[in-house]
Design an enzyme around this catalytic site. Structure first.
Site, PDB file in Angstrom:
ATOM      1  N   ASP A  13       0.860  -1.178   0.000  1.00  0.00           N
ATOM      2  CA  ASP A  13       0.000   0.000   0.000  1.00  0.00           C
ATOM      3  C   ASP A  13       0.900   1.232   0.000  1.00  0.00           C
ATOM      4  O   ASP A  13       2.092   1.142   0.268  1.00  0.00           O
ATOM      5  CB  ASP A  13      -0.877  -0.022   1.267  1.00  0.00           C
ATOM      6  CG  ASP A  13      -1.779   1.211   1.375  1.00  0.00           C
ATOM      7  OD1 ASP A  13      -2.535   1.453   0.421  1.00  0.00           O
ATOM      8  OD2 ASP A  13      -1.719   1.928   2.385  1.00  0.00           O
ATOM      9  N   SER A  14       0.276   2.393  -0.248  1.00  0.00           N
ATOM     10  CA  SER A  14       1.045   3.641  -0.226  1.00  0.00           C
ATOM     11  C   SER A  14       1.458   4.025   1.193  1.00  0.00           C
ATOM     12  O   SER A  14       2.255   4.923   1.375  1.00  0.00           O
ATOM     13  CB  SER A  14       0.205   4.756  -0.840  1.00  0.00           C
ATOM     14  OG  SER A  14      -1.026   4.849  -0.145  1.00  0.00           O
ATOM     15  N   TYR A  45      -0.560   8.332  -2.663  1.00  0.00           N
ATOM     16  CA  TYR A  45      -0.598   8.022  -4.095  1.00  0.00           C
ATOM     17  C   TYR A  45      -1.763   8.728  -4.796  1.00  0.00           C
ATOM     18  O   TYR A  45      -1.759   8.905  -5.994  1.00  0.00           O
ATOM     19  CB  TYR A  45      -0.778   6.509  -4.303  1.00  0.00           C
ATOM     20  CG  TYR A  45       0.478   5.673  -4.131  1.00  0.00           C
ATOM     21  CD1 TYR A  45       1.638   6.194  -3.573  1.00  0.00           C
ATOM     22  CD2 TYR A  45       0.489   4.340  -4.526  1.00  0.00           C
ATOM     23  CE1 TYR A  45       2.780   5.419  -3.409  1.00  0.00           C
ATOM     24  CE2 TYR A  45       1.622   3.545  -4.374  1.00  0.00           C
ATOM     25  CZ  TYR A  45       2.762   4.080  -3.817  1.00  0.00           C
ATOM     26  OH  TYR A  45       3.877   3.305  -3.663  1.00  0.00           O
ATOM     27  N   CYS A  76      -4.028  -1.029  -2.190  1.00  0.00           N
ATOM     28  CA  CYS A  76      -4.203   0.413  -2.371  1.00  0.00           C
ATOM     29  C   CYS A  76      -5.147   0.595  -3.546  1.00  0.00           C
ATOM     30  O   CYS A  76      -4.900   0.043  -4.622  1.00  0.00           O
ATOM     31  CB  CYS A  76      -2.839   1.038  -2.659  1.00  0.00           C
ATOM     32  SG  CYS A  76      -2.897   2.743  -3.229  1.00  0.00           S
ATOM     33  N   ASN A  77      -6.219   1.336  -3.332  1.00  0.00           N
ATOM     34  CA  ASN A  77      -7.190   1.531  -4.412  1.00  0.00           C
ATOM     35  C   ASN A  77      -6.582   2.271  -5.590  1.00  0.00           C
ATOM     36  O   ASN A  77      -6.839   1.939  -6.739  1.00  0.00           O
ATOM     37  CB  ASN A  77      -8.400   2.308  -3.890  1.00  0.00           C
ATOM     38  CG  ASN A  77      -9.333   1.437  -3.083  1.00  0.00           C
ATOM     39  OD1 ASN A  77     -10.281   0.872  -3.603  1.00  0.00           O
ATOM     40  ND2 ASN A  77      -9.072   1.317  -1.786  1.00  0.00           N
ATOM     41  N   THR A  78      -5.753   3.285  -5.298  1.00  0.00           N
ATOM     42  CA  THR A  78      -5.169   4.085  -6.385  1.00  0.00           C
ATOM     43  C   THR A  78      -4.211   3.233  -7.216  1.00  0.00           C
ATOM     44  O   THR A  78      -4.231   3.274  -8.447  1.00  0.00           O
ATOM     45  CB  THR A  78      -4.446   5.322  -5.810  1.00  0.00           C
ATOM     46  OG1 THR A  78      -5.320   6.000  -4.908  1.00  0.00           O
ATOM     47  CG2 THR A  78      -4.051   6.268  -6.912  1.00  0.00           C
ATOM     48  N   GLU A 155      -5.195   9.202   9.912  1.00  0.00           N
ATOM     49  CA  GLU A 155      -3.807   9.044  10.363  1.00  0.00           C
ATOM     50  C   GLU A 155      -3.527   9.867  11.621  1.00  0.00           C
ATOM     51  O   GLU A 155      -2.624   9.556  12.392  1.00  0.00           O
ATOM     52  CB  GLU A 155      -2.838   9.376   9.229  1.00  0.00           C
ATOM     53  CG  GLU A 155      -2.971   8.353   8.107  1.00  0.00           C
ATOM     54  CD  GLU A 155      -1.842   8.359   7.100  1.00  0.00           C
ATOM     55  OE1 GLU A 155      -0.908   9.163   7.233  1.00  0.00           O
ATOM     56  OE2 GLU A 155      -1.897   7.536   6.171  1.00  0.00           O
ATOM     57  N   CYS A 187     -11.200   3.489  -0.388  1.00  0.00           N
ATOM     58  CA  CYS A 187      -9.851   3.822   0.039  1.00  0.00           C
ATOM     59  C   CYS A 187      -9.621   3.008   1.298  1.00  0.00           C
ATOM     60  O   CYS A 187     -10.521   2.910   2.135  1.00  0.00           O
ATOM     61  CB  CYS A 187      -9.729   5.318   0.335  1.00  0.00           C
ATOM     62  SG  CYS A 187      -8.197   5.757   1.200  1.00  0.00           S
ATOM     63  N   THR A 188      -8.422   2.437   1.426  1.00  0.00           N
ATOM     64  CA  THR A 188      -8.204   1.496   2.524  1.00  0.00           C
ATOM     65  C   THR A 188      -8.267   2.146   3.911  1.00  0.00           C
ATOM     66  O   THR A 188      -8.436   1.456   4.901  1.00  0.00           O
ATOM     67  CB  THR A 188      -6.855   0.780   2.363  1.00  0.00           C
ATOM     68  OG1 THR A 188      -5.851   1.749   2.050  1.00  0.00           O
ATOM     69  CG2 THR A 188      -6.929  -0.253   1.256  1.00  0.00           C
ATOM     70  N   HIS A 189      -8.157   3.462   3.987  1.00  0.00           N
ATOM     71  CA  HIS A 189      -8.293   4.127   5.293  1.00  0.00           C
ATOM     72  C   HIS A 189      -9.757   4.176   5.754  1.00  0.00           C
ATOM     73  O   HIS A 189     -10.034   4.248   6.941  1.00  0.00           O
ATOM     74  CB  HIS A 189      -7.793   5.574   5.221  1.00  0.00           C
ATOM     75  CG  HIS A 189      -6.304   5.733   5.222  1.00  0.00           C
ATOM     76  ND1 HIS A 189      -5.531   5.410   4.138  1.00  0.00           N
ATOM     77  CD2 HIS A 189      -5.453   6.196   6.180  1.00  0.00           C
ATOM     78  CE1 HIS A 189      -4.255   5.684   4.428  1.00  0.00           C
ATOM     79  NE2 HIS A 189      -4.183   6.160   5.655  1.00  0.00           N
TER      80      HIS A 189
END
Length: 273
Positions: A13-14, A45, A76-78, A155, A187-189
């Site tokens: 992931d980013s 990203y 990572c979705n992007t 974050e 988005c993974t967050h």
């Protein structure tokens, strides 16, 4: 191929967001080892160009191949949106992204054929969710909404803060006006904001977590290819974590969301790969 069954799964992931995917793999595939890489030096990203994301993804995949992984999850979705098809060509091991599993489940879930997708600018701008959803059912209306402030809020650990609730209200307003009955957390967050999203959208909107769906897809794939690990030793800690920067910060965040205690994260120079 079956001699590789005990090899780990590479997850990248980013940054820290992909830990939500790692968490679902740990929960749903408890006998698998994981090598996780977070590109914390070059995050985010979502605002980078397609060329940069493909280059970063290739470097990370080289690193994971040196760790002898048997499969790769682009958490990572992007990167799933911009790099997956490109890097797939060079690989002799299976690789999956988070977008297709999430899109499939959203199509199954919607009743009024109106699906919302929230994500980074890159993911929403790539139209990847809309494209996959329309491949399955061209009649579905997809409403995309970039939510760039969600990542820094997560974050910062402000998962239920009034500021986060207010930002979410603004972002979701448009989706509510469009009467979506299903929302993809693209988005993974974002699964870490699930309770805020649930509160604002109410019970009638189905929330789709691509992290969970990706773990399920991975499970099926490993079984089909006879790559699933029969089990790991009791005393072994089966997870390794690597980053391109800020290892201590990463470890602290990982310990706040993972079911296991991460004692160490190793920093590597990803530009060498």
């Amino acid at each position: 191929m079956s001699e590789n069954r005990e090899a780990p799964i590479g997850v990248f992931d980013s940054g820290v967001g992909g830990l939500t995917v790692a968490r679902e793999i740990m929960r749903n595939l408890p006998s698998e080892r994981i090598v996780y890489f977070g590109d914390t030096a070059r995050v985010p990203y979502g605002s980078k160009s397609r060329e940069s994301i493909i280059r970063f993804s290739r470097q990370i995949i080289h690193f994971l191949q040196e760790e002898h992984v048997k499969a790769i999850v682009v958490a990572c979705n992007t990167a799933s949106a911009y790099a997956l098809d490109e890097v797939q060509k060079d690989l002799d091991i299976p690789i999956i992204g988070v977008v297709k599993p999430g899109a499939k489940v959203a199509v199954k879930a919607t009743r009024n054929k109106r699906i919302g997708v929230i994500g980074t600018k890159g993911t929403i701008g790539s139209n990847i969710y809309a494209d996959y959803i329309h491949e399955i059912d061209p009649e579905i209306t997809v409403v995309g909404k970039a939510c760039p402030l969600f990542v820094p809020l997560v974050e910062e650990g402000w998962l239920k803060d009034p500021v986060t609730v207010e930002v979410a209200e603004r972002y979701l307003q448009e989706l509510q006006e469009q009467d979506v009955d299903t929302l993809v957390m693209g988005c993974t967050h974002y699964p870490l904001l699930r309770s805020v999203l649930r509160e604002l959208l109410g019970e009638k909107v189905t929330l789709v977590n691509p992290a969970y769906e990706t773990a399920q897809s991975l499970k099926q794939l490993l079984k089909e290819m006879n790559l699933d690990n029969p089990g790991i030793k009791e005393e072994e800690f089966p997870y390794r974590f690597y980053v391109s920067d800020l290892a201590d910060q990463f470890t602290a965040f990982a310990n706040s969301i993972l079911p296991y205690d991460v004692s160490m994260t190793k920093k590597i120079d990803i530009e060498k790969y």
